[in-house]
Design a protein around this motif. Structure first.
Motif, PDB file in Angstrom:
ATOM      1  N   ASN A 125     -22.314  -3.653 -45.871  1.00  0.00           N
ATOM      2  CA  ASN A 125     -23.567  -4.297 -45.452  1.00  0.00           C
ATOM      3  C   ASN A 125     -23.765  -4.207 -43.942  1.00  0.00           C
ATOM      4  O   ASN A 125     -24.884  -3.990 -43.466  1.00  0.00           O
ATOM      5  CB  ASN A 125     -23.632  -5.742 -45.939  1.00  0.00           C
ATOM      6  N   SER A 129     -26.834  -2.152 -42.211  1.00  0.00           N
ATOM      7  CA  SER A 129     -27.695  -2.774 -41.215  1.00  0.00           C
ATOM      8  C   SER A 129     -27.760  -1.929 -39.945  1.00  0.00           C
ATOM      9  O   SER A 129     -28.835  -1.719 -39.356  1.00  0.00           O
ATOM     10  CB  SER A 129     -27.171  -4.174 -40.907  1.00  0.00           C
ATOM     11  N   ILE A 159     -22.370   0.191 -52.675  1.00  0.00           N
ATOM     12  CA  ILE A 159     -22.724  -1.215 -52.904  1.00  0.00           C
ATOM     13  C   ILE A 159     -23.004  -1.447 -54.389  1.00  0.00           C
ATOM     14  O   ILE A 159     -22.577  -2.472 -54.945  1.00  0.00           O
ATOM     15  CB  ILE A 159     -23.919  -1.637 -52.020  1.00  0.00           C
TER      16      ILE A 159
END
Length: 184
Positions: A125, A129, A159
Motif C-alpha cells: 500500500n 501510494s 494486493i
C-alpha cells in the motif's frame, strides 16, 4: 512419562520406542514449518504425557535446561499448541497439549500468515501510494508513466492475492475450512 509405571521393562522399552518414533516424526514435521526440532520434540513428549506437566518435569524428561524448556513452552503457548492449566495443590505452572491437530494447524498458519500479510500489505500500500504520487509528478513523461503503470498493475495483483490469503486465514480461524475439507 509416569503412565509406564508398573509395566515390565520389556513392555516399557517397546512402548517407548514406538512413542519416540512418533515424537521424532512430530519434531521433524514441525521443523518444516520453522519450529525448531527440539520444540517439536517437546510438543511430542507432552502429547504422550498423561496430564499436565511442569517445566521441571519436562526438563528432567528431555534432559534439557529449564531455560530451554521455558523458551520452548513459551513458543508453544504463543502458537496455541499447549495451554497453561491450573493444578490443585501446586504453585508451579502446569502445561498440557492441545491435542486437536486440526486446530493446531489452523492456529499456527493463521498466526504466521496474518503477520506476514499485514507486513506485506503495509509495504504494498505504501508503494502503491508512492507510485500514484510519481504518476502525478511525471504526468508529462510517457516512458516513466508506462513503467509506473506496469508496476502499479503488479502491485495491485499482489494486493488481490493477499486479500485472498486473508479469506483463507479467516476460514482457518473460524473453522469454515473444515466445511470445504472435512476432518476425518
Amino acid at each position: 512419562m509416569n503412565d509406564l509405571e508398573g509395566l515390565l521393562p520389556e513392555q516399557i522399552e517397546r512402548i517407548s520406542k514406538v512413542r519416540e518414533r512418533v515424537i521424532d516424526s512430530i519434531g521433524k514435521n514441525m521443523d518444516l514449518y520453522g519450529i525448531t526440532l527440539s520444540i517439536g520434540h517437546l510438543y511430542g513428549y507432552m502429547y504422550f504425557n498423561q496430564g499436565p506437566v511442569t517445566l521441571d518435569e519436562l526438563s528432567s524428561t528431555m534432559g534439557m535446561s529449564k531455560t530451554s524448556m521455558s523458551t520452548g513452552v513459551r513458543t508453544l503457548l504463543d502458537l496455541k499448541m499447549i495451554d497453561k492449566v491450573w493444578g490443585k495443590g501446586t504453585r508451579k505452572d502446569l502445561f498440557e497439549v492441545v491435542p486437536d491437530w486440526h486446530q493446531n494447524f489452523s492456529d499456527y498458519f493463521s498466526i504466521k500468515w496474518r503477520k506476514a500479510v499485514e507486513g506485506n500489505m503495509t509495504a504494498l500500500n505504501k508503494s502503491l501510494s508512492e507510485i500514484q504520487q510519481m504518476k502525478q509528478d511525471y504526468a508529462d513523461e510517457p516512458d516513466i508513466e508506462r513503467l509506473l503503470l506496469t508496476d502499479e498493475t503488479k502491485i495491485e495483483e499482489a494486493i488481490k492475492y493477499y486479500r485472498w490469503l486473508l479469506k483463507l486465514i479467516e476460514a482457518l480461524e473460524t473453522g469454515k475450512i473444515f466445511e470445504l475439507i472435512p476432518k476425518e
